[in-house]
Design an enzyme around this catalytic site. Structure first.
Site, mmCIF file in Angstrom:
data_model
loop_
_atom_site.group_PDB
_atom_site.id
_atom_site.type_symbol
_atom_site.label_atom_id
_atom_site.label_comp_id
_atom_site.label_asym_id
_atom_site.label_seq_id
_atom_site.Cartn_x
_atom_site.Cartn_y
_atom_site.Cartn_z
ATOM 1 N N ASP A 14 12.657 -14.256 -40.775
ATOM 2 C CA ASP A 14 13.704 -13.810 -41.705
ATOM 3 C C ASP A 14 13.100 -13.027 -42.872
ATOM 4 O O ASP A 14 11.957 -13.272 -43.260
ATOM 5 C CB ASP A 14 14.446 -15.055 -42.231
ATOM 6 C CG ASP A 14 15.776 -14.696 -42.858
ATOM 7 O OD1 ASP A 14 16.241 -13.547 -42.693
ATOM 8 O OD2 ASP A 14 16.359 -15.571 -43.524
ATOM 9 N N ASN A 62 24.124 -11.452 -34.473
ATOM 10 C CA ASN A 62 23.566 -10.203 -35.018
ATOM 11 C C ASN A 62 24.287 -8.947 -34.511
ATOM 12 O O ASN A 62 24.131 -7.873 -35.083
ATOM 13 C CB ASN A 62 22.064 -10.089 -34.715
ATOM 14 C CG ASN A 62 21.200 -10.993 -35.569
ATOM 15 O OD1 ASN A 62 20.138 -11.454 -35.153
ATOM 16 N ND2 ASN A 62 21.636 -11.268 -36.798
HETATM 17 C C1 FPP Z 1 15.953 -11.267 -39.807
HETATM 18 O O1 FPP Z 1 15.736 -10.577 -41.028
HETATM 19 C C2 FPP Z 1 15.356 -10.525 -38.715
HETATM 20 C C3 FPP Z 1 16.025 -10.069 -37.636
HETATM 21 C C4 FPP Z 1 17.469 -10.260 -37.429
HETATM 22 C C5 FPP Z 1 15.327 -9.272 -36.603
HETATM 23 C C6 FPP Z 1 13.938 -9.708 -36.251
HETATM 24 C C7 FPP Z 1 13.339 -8.636 -35.486
HETATM 25 C C8 FPP Z 1 12.073 -8.192 -35.604
HETATM 26 C C9 FPP Z 1 11.033 -8.828 -36.435
HETATM 27 C C10 FPP Z 1 11.741 -6.967 -34.849
HETATM 28 C C11 FPP Z 1 10.681 -7.060 -33.855
HETATM 29 C C12 FPP Z 1 10.741 -8.261 -32.991
HETATM 30 C C13 FPP Z 1 9.968 -8.417 -31.911
HETATM 31 C C14 FPP Z 1 10.024 -9.682 -31.133
HETATM 32 C C15 FPP Z 1 9.059 -7.366 -31.440
HETATM 33 P P1 FPP Z 1 16.983 -9.972 -41.778
HETATM 34 O O2 FPP Z 1 17.201 -8.581 -41.309
HETATM 35 O O3 FPP Z 1 18.171 -10.870 -41.636
HETATM 36 O O4 FPP Z 1 16.457 -9.981 -43.257
HETATM 37 P P2 FPP Z 1 17.305 -10.208 -44.588
HETATM 38 O O5 FPP Z 1 17.842 -11.612 -44.527
HETATM 39 O O6 FPP Z 1 16.288 -10.036 -45.666
HETATM 40 O O7 FPP Z 1 18.371 -9.151 -44.599
#
Ligand code: FPP
Length: 241
Positions: A14, A62
């Site tokens: 996250d 998501n």
């Molecule tokens: C949560 O942070 C993250 C995600 C929903 C996506 C995770 C994906 C990756 C790390 C990309 C690559 C993955 C792999 C397995 C290669 P958020 O966007 O909710 O962050 P925020 O809460 O700060 O908005």
């Protein structure tokens, strides 16, 4: 090197969006930087001797993010799966997914199927990505599979216990999850591994996922190593073992 190492570590990655926002960058830059953390932590997990690593990359919820972000994430995942193929194979790492991947774009499903097939025999570590994953959805899909078998008479309701139930979950091919890490300071599970987390240890890091590095990972492993896992028993009973 830790003496008590978790066999299976699962991570809620996250904070990509906040990492990007603080730098006036688009959210997708945060996800791209997050992919670098995935690369780094996978390598370290393998070197450390972790048996399985499961990463929460895309939840069933998501899909409600802006189209640009959803499409960008799908492209990033496809790129990652292609670019990491050789590294995973040369490190003897088996690739798998949990979640309902039927709904993913066709080209991503093809890349996933291909990497699963070529890495099938790899046995030193499991690298599993949760894609279109939800803990409630995983449980409901397991219940549907069991119900269908009960209706045809192939299974009897009285044969269902905690072990047999787990065998219908997406995660059944992996060892029990010992440690769940969540980054970015948020203190919740967000529908991740609801069944599996019942006796997992939890660790929360203040770092955003793009900043989560070897040092932070080791802090989580050190914290785990110091804990006493009782599984409902008393300390004395654990010591007797
Ligand atoms: C949560 O942070 C993250 C995600 C929903 C996506 C995770 C994906 C990756 C790390 C990309 C690559 C993955 C792999 C397995 C290669 P958020 O966007 O909710 O962050 P925020 O809460 O700060 O908005």
């Amino acid at each position: 090197m830790e003496t008590r190492l978790p066999q299976h570590v699962a991570i809620i990655m996250d904070g990509n969006g906040r990492w990007a926002k603080e730098r006036n960058l688009p959210r997708l830059s945060g996800h791209a930087k997050g992919a670098s953390s995935v690369r780094e932590i996978t390598t370290i997990a393998r070197k450390t001797g972790i048996r399985a690593l499961t990463l929460y990359a895309f939840s069933t919820k998501n899909w409600s993010r802006p189209d640009e972000e959803v499409n960008g994430l799908m492209k990033l995942l496809g790129k990652y799966i292609k670019s990491e193929r050789e590294t995973l194979l040369s490190n003897d790492i088996r690739f798998s997914t949990i979640g309902n991947i039927d709904l993913l774009p066709e080209n991503l499903k093809t890349s996933i199927a291909e990497l699963k097939a070529v890495s099938r025999e790899c046995a030193s570590m499991d690298f599993c990505i949760a894609l279109n994953y939800g803990g409630r959805d995983e449980i409901i899909r397991a219940v549907k599979k069991i119900t269908a078998l009960c209706m045809t008479g192939e299974k009897k309701p009285e044969d269902i216990n905690e072990d047999t139930f787990r065998s219908y979950l997406d995660i059944s091919h992996l060892p029990p999850v010992d440690l769940i890490i969540r980054t970015s300071g948020e203190l919740r599970l967000s529908d991740f591994l609801l069944w599996e987390s019942s006796y997992s240890e939890l660790y929360f890091s203040e770092k955003y996922w793009p900043e989560f590095d070897e040092n932070e990972f080791n802090k989580a492993l050190n914290s785990y190593a110091k804990r006493e896992r009782r599984f409902g028993k008393t300390t004395e009973q654990i010591m007797e073992k």
